[in-house]
Design a protein around this motif. Structure first.
Motif, PDB file in Angstrom:
ATOM      1  N   SER A   1      10.483  26.607 -66.054  1.00  0.00           N
ATOM      2  CA  SER A   1      10.902  26.733 -64.652  1.00  0.00           C
ATOM      3  C   SER A   1      10.417  28.052 -64.071  1.00  0.00           C
ATOM      4  CB  SER A   1      12.425  26.635 -64.533  1.00  0.00           C
ATOM      5  OG  SER A   1      12.876  25.356 -64.928  1.00  0.00           O
ATOM      6  N   ARG A   2      10.445  29.103 -64.887  1.00  0.00           N
ATOM      7  CA  ARG A   2       9.961  30.399 -64.431  1.00  0.00           C
ATOM      8  C   ARG A   2       8.457  30.359 -64.172  1.00  0.00           C
ATOM      9  NH1 ARG A   2      12.985  34.327 -62.128  1.00  0.00           N
ATOM     10  NH2 ARG A   2      11.794  36.258 -62.092  1.00  0.00           N
ATOM     11  N   LEU A   3       7.731  29.673 -65.042  1.00  0.00           N
ATOM     12  CA  LEU A   3       6.292  29.559 -64.851  1.00  0.00           C
ATOM     13  C   LEU A   3       5.958  28.717 -63.628  1.00  0.00           C
ATOM     14  CD1 LEU A   3       5.222  29.067 -68.579  1.00  0.00           C
ATOM     15  CD2 LEU A   3       4.873  31.105 -67.169  1.00  0.00           C
ATOM     16  N   PHE A   4       6.762  27.683 -63.372  1.00  0.00           N
ATOM     17  CA  PHE A   4       6.558  26.864 -62.170  1.00  0.00           C
ATOM     18  C   PHE A   4       6.686  27.708 -60.909  1.00  0.00           C
ATOM     19  CE2 PHE A   4       9.020  24.691 -58.783  1.00  0.00           C
ATOM     20  CZ  PHE A   4       7.985  23.947 -58.241  1.00  0.00           C
ATOM     21  N   LEU A   5       7.653  28.609 -60.886  1.00  0.00           N
ATOM     22  CA  LEU A   5       7.810  29.484 -59.724  1.00  0.00           C
ATOM     23  C   LEU A   5       6.498  30.199 -59.417  1.00  0.00           C
ATOM     24  CD1 LEU A   5       9.415  31.122 -57.584  1.00  0.00           C
ATOM     25  CD2 LEU A   5      10.047  32.694 -59.437  1.00  0.00           C
ATOM     26  N   GLY A   6       5.879  30.764 -60.426  1.00  0.00           N
ATOM     27  CA  GLY A   6       4.627  31.478 -60.219  1.00  0.00           C
ATOM     28  C   GLY A   6       3.527  30.567 -59.701  1.00  0.00           C
ATOM     29  N   ARG A   7       3.402  29.372 -60.283  1.00  0.00           N
ATOM     30  CA  ARG A   7       2.358  28.450 -59.841  1.00  0.00           C
ATOM     31  C   ARG A   7       2.576  28.022 -58.400  1.00  0.00           C
ATOM     32  NH1 ARG A   7       3.723  25.990 -64.635  1.00  0.00           N
ATOM     33  NH2 ARG A   7       4.262  24.001 -63.643  1.00  0.00           N
ATOM     34  N   ALA A   8       3.824  27.736 -58.053  1.00  0.00           N
ATOM     35  CA  ALA A   8       4.131  27.286 -56.692  1.00  0.00           C
ATOM     36  C   ALA A   8       3.832  28.382 -55.674  1.00  0.00           C
ATOM     37  CB  ALA A   8       5.584  26.845 -56.601  1.00  0.00           C
ATOM     38  N   VAL A   9       4.245  29.609 -55.978  1.00  0.00           N
ATOM     39  CA  VAL A   9       4.008  30.714 -55.047  1.00  0.00           C
ATOM     40  C   VAL A   9       2.508  30.957 -54.894  1.00  0.00           C
ATOM     41  CG1 VAL A   9       4.287  33.208 -54.713  1.00  0.00           C
ATOM     42  CG2 VAL A   9       6.247  31.812 -55.412  1.00  0.00           C
ATOM     43  N   ARG A  10       1.775  30.944 -55.993  1.00  0.00           N
ATOM     44  CA  ARG A  10       0.328  31.164 -55.904  1.00  0.00           C
ATOM     45  C   ARG A  10      -0.352  30.068 -55.094  1.00  0.00           C
ATOM     46  NH1 ARG A  10       1.239  33.077 -61.193  1.00  0.00           N
ATOM     47  NH2 ARG A  10       0.771  31.047 -62.107  1.00  0.00           N
ATOM     48  N   HIS A  11       0.068  28.824 -55.300  1.00  0.00           N
ATOM     49  CA  HIS A  11      -0.523  27.724 -54.527  1.00  0.00           C
ATOM     50  C   HIS A  11      -0.248  27.894 -53.036  1.00  0.00           C
ATOM     51  CE1 HIS A  11      -1.522  23.763 -53.022  1.00  0.00           C
ATOM     52  NE2 HIS A  11      -0.314  23.701 -52.502  1.00  0.00           N
ATOM     53  N   LEU A  12       0.984  28.224 -52.689  1.00  0.00           N
ATOM     54  CA  LEU A  12       1.335  28.348 -51.277  1.00  0.00           C
ATOM     55  C   LEU A  12       0.565  29.468 -50.601  1.00  0.00           C
ATOM     56  CD1 LEU A  12       5.172  27.703 -51.523  1.00  0.00           C
ATOM     57  CD2 LEU A  12       3.453  26.199 -50.514  1.00  0.00           C
ATOM     58  N   ILE A  13       0.300  30.529 -51.324  1.00  0.00           N
ATOM     59  CA  ILE A  13      -0.460  31.635 -50.744  1.00  0.00           C
ATOM     60  C   ILE A  13      -1.957  31.320 -50.702  1.00  0.00           C
ATOM     61  CG2 ILE A  13      -1.238  33.997 -51.194  1.00  0.00           C
ATOM     62  CD1 ILE A  13       1.587  34.699 -51.969  1.00  0.00           C
ATOM     63  N   ARG A  14      -2.498  30.868 -51.823  1.00  0.00           N
ATOM     64  CA  ARG A  14      -3.948  30.663 -51.903  1.00  0.00           C
ATOM     65  C   ARG A  14      -4.424  29.475 -51.076  1.00  0.00           C
ATOM     66  NH1 ARG A  14      -4.644  31.048 -58.511  1.00  0.00           N
ATOM     67  NH2 ARG A  14      -4.122  33.276 -58.744  1.00  0.00           N
ATOM     68  N   ASP A  15      -3.671  28.375 -51.141  1.00  0.00           N
ATOM     69  CA  ASP A  15      -4.147  27.119 -50.558  1.00  0.00           C
ATOM     70  C   ASP A  15      -3.487  26.757 -49.232  1.00  0.00           C
ATOM     71  OD1 ASP A  15      -5.739  26.845 -52.813  1.00  0.00           O
ATOM     72  OD2 ASP A  15      -4.202  25.729 -53.900  1.00  0.00           O
ATOM     73  N   GLU A  16      -2.308  27.272 -48.970  1.00  0.00           N
ATOM     74  CA  GLU A  16      -1.589  26.898 -47.757  1.00  0.00           C
ATOM     75  C   GLU A  16      -1.435  28.055 -46.774  1.00  0.00           C
ATOM     76  OE1 GLU A  16      -1.248  23.842 -47.605  1.00  0.00           O
ATOM     77  OE2 GLU A  16      -1.215  23.163 -49.686  1.00  0.00           O
ATOM     78  N   GLY A  17      -1.788  29.262 -47.189  1.00  0.00           N
ATOM     79  CA  GLY A  17      -1.736  30.397 -46.288  1.00  0.00           C
ATOM     80  C   GLY A  17      -0.354  30.926 -45.987  1.00  0.00           C
TER      81      GLY A  17
END
Length: 275
Positions: free
Chosen positions: A63-79
């Motif tokens: 769950s902790r690792l998912f947090l990182g992936r989700a945040v990175r996706h939202l910044i990199r791909d969704e702005g």
């Protein structure tokens, strides 16, 4: 000096409110992810739960690792550059603001919790890059309008915000009430905002037994839900691929090279966009 005395007094008052005689969810989870902010009573129930269902440790770590992936996706791909993280818990490594500001130094993060244990550690969360901002609110998930009003002093609600609620909604016993709280929070956010949720699920006998043992310990109860109930939080939103999935399976290609990435866990997650 008056401000310093006020802060010291507030800290003493918060410490006086902390009950170390019964397990506590934030400290229990902190123990499972390898943190040091826990007491013997939390470690005892942690070891008991491990004996019943060792897989809960994988739930905590993935769950902790998912947090990182989700945040990175939202910044990199969704702005996305703004995050409202409700049910913060105790800080460990790679907190939301750390992940976000590594990717985008101008990111703004607001943490929300109303637990005295978490509040005593707030200073550890209140670091920020010079370009961005990190803030901590003493507020309650059960008062979503008050949360939004306070967060509006830091976040720009004319721009998209990512609402993050990880391993927190299980503290709301009634599913309809939990869905209503999420709807009310989303109602205050603009189009193009995102909802990020992960939570333990009643998808194995081991997880159900672990949940029952934890709730019998005297800690504030936590209610595991079905996958369909987790999916219900995203009603009306546009799900980001791969949709509602087990936590390790959400965009695992973005996973750092270390950590449990391929395990099957009794925890599901999703990311959805508000139209």
């Amino acid at each position: 000096m008056s401000d310093s005395r006020s802060q010291l007094g507030a800290g003493a008052e918060l410490r006086a409110r902390i009950d170390t005689s019964t397990p506590h969810s934030a400290r229990f989870w902190n123990y499972f992810v390898g943190g040091k902010d826990n007491y013997e009573v939390d470690r005892e129930i942690g070891e008991q739960i491990k004996g019943i269902f060792p897989g809960l440790v994988d739930v905590a770590l993935t769950s902790r690792l998912f947090l990182g992936r989700a945040v990175r996706h939202l910044i990199r791909d969704e702005g996305v550059r703004q995050f409202l993280d409700i049910g913060t818990g105790l800080p460990t490594a790679d907190n939301t603001h750390e992940v976000a500001q590594r990717e985008a130094p101008d990111a703004r993060i607001v943490y929300v919790d109303n637990d005295p244990i978490v509040l005593t550690h707030a200073n550890a969360l209140l670091t920020s890059t010079p370009e961005g901002r990190t803030a901590y609110l003493d507020a309650d998930l059960h008062a979503p309008e008050a949360v939004l009003e306070a967060a509006a002093g830091i976040l720009d609600f004319s721009r998209p915000v990512a609402l993050i609620i990880l391993n927190t909604l299980g503290h709301v016993a009634d599913h309809d009430q939990a869905r209503d709280l999420v709807r009310r929070l989303l109602a205050g956010l603009p189009s193009g905002s995102y909802l990020v949720i992960s939570d333990s699920t009643a998808t194995s006998e081991g997880m159900i037994a672990a949940s029952e043992a934890y709730n019998a310990s005297g800690a504030t109860p936590y209610h595991v839900r079905s996958v369909e109930e987790i999916a219900g939080f995203f009603e009306g939103l546009e799900l980001v691929a791969p949709g509602i999935t087990q936590v390790p399976s959400w965009r695992p290609d973005q996973e750092p090279p270390t950590g449990p990435t391929a395990v099957s866990v009794d925890a599901y997650c999703g990311v959805g966009r508000k139209p």
